[in-house]
Enzyme design. Sequence first.
Site, PDB file in Angstrom:
ATOM      1  CG  ASP A   9      77.466 -20.881 137.935  1.00  0.00           C
ATOM      2  OD1 ASP A   9      76.861 -21.948 138.111  1.00  0.00           O
ATOM      3  OD2 ASP A   9      78.236 -20.380 138.778  1.00  0.00           O
ATOM      4  CG  ASP A  11      74.919 -22.067 143.725  1.00  0.00           C
ATOM      5  OD1 ASP A  11      73.773 -21.602 143.850  1.00  0.00           O
ATOM      6  OD2 ASP A  11      75.200 -23.260 143.975  1.00  0.00           O
ATOM      7  CG  ASP A  20      73.934 -27.190 147.371  1.00  0.00           C
ATOM      8  OD1 ASP A  20      72.694 -27.231 147.197  1.00  0.00           O
ATOM      9  OD2 ASP A  20      74.742 -27.729 146.596  1.00  0.00           O
ATOM     10  CG  ASP A  95      77.614 -29.137 140.536  1.00  0.00           C
ATOM     11  OD1 ASP A  95      76.730 -30.000 140.465  1.00  0.00           O
ATOM     12  OD2 ASP A  95      78.764 -29.379 140.969  1.00  0.00           O
ATOM     13  CG  ASP A 178      81.078 -18.528 140.586  1.00  0.00           C
ATOM     14  OD1 ASP A 178      81.600 -19.013 141.606  1.00  0.00           O
ATOM     15  OD2 ASP A 178      79.975 -18.904 140.171  1.00  0.00           O
TER      16      ASP A 178
END
Length: 272
Positions: A9, A11, A20, A95, A178
């Site tokens: 992942d 972030d 973001d 994402d 996470d």
Amino acid sequence: MAGIVVFFDFDKTIIDVDSDNWVVDELGATDLFNQLLPTMPWNSLIDRVMNELHTQGITIQDIEEVLKRVPIHPRIVPAIKSAYALGYDLRVISDANVFFIETILKHLGIRDCFSEINTNPGYVDKEGSLRILPYVDFQTSPHGCNLCPPNMCKGMIIERIQAILAKEGKKRMIYLGDGIGDFCPSLKLREGDFVMPRKDFPAWNLINKNRTLVKAAVHEWTDGEELERILLQLINTINIEESQLLSVEFCKFQTIPKAAHGALPQALPVPY
């Protein structure tokens, strides 16, 4: 070890913050973001805020400079470089968006360590504004997973990659993440795989509440130092297991059956 795939992942796993939120806050758009948050999906919101920042005179270079300042634990980059140097196939499933991720990875000097980045599209339009799109067009082609946000199901990405890798022979996986969206892909991992959820984060909580659903071995971590130590320990474990398996197979091929009463020995099995 080309037979091993490690998924990261982005972030709060590779970097220590949400990319973001980092850009929005650093460029002074927090109030606008909070105002619009209840009114539209996340990707549409980030796209809208980026467009508003563009109208205020914020340039792509301004965004890039903010991204280059993003907080990251000092042991993350060495961990990634070590895994890559050992021949592991490293991939990102995130994402966030491709513009943020690639800008940061290039700045850190580790973009080439990753064979694939699975994330939301992002590009600079002809007017110089950063545009952010969803990974899945959930208006016309919803993915149908109720565990994941509407724009991306990481579990479906894992299943797609598993199907491709199955044609190349047995592949083992390590998944690090996470967030809530990292729970679904954890359920897609198989026995012999490993999942590394960040302790006290949503994925870790969900995995602990649903341990019977998770087939992969679970190894938690708290910060970049632990991530590096545990990841390299797992790599060493897999290397030992693979070496032992190869040794056993080699011994089988080298064993010549004893001929009985002058009969010819049976043919050795042919390795493939």
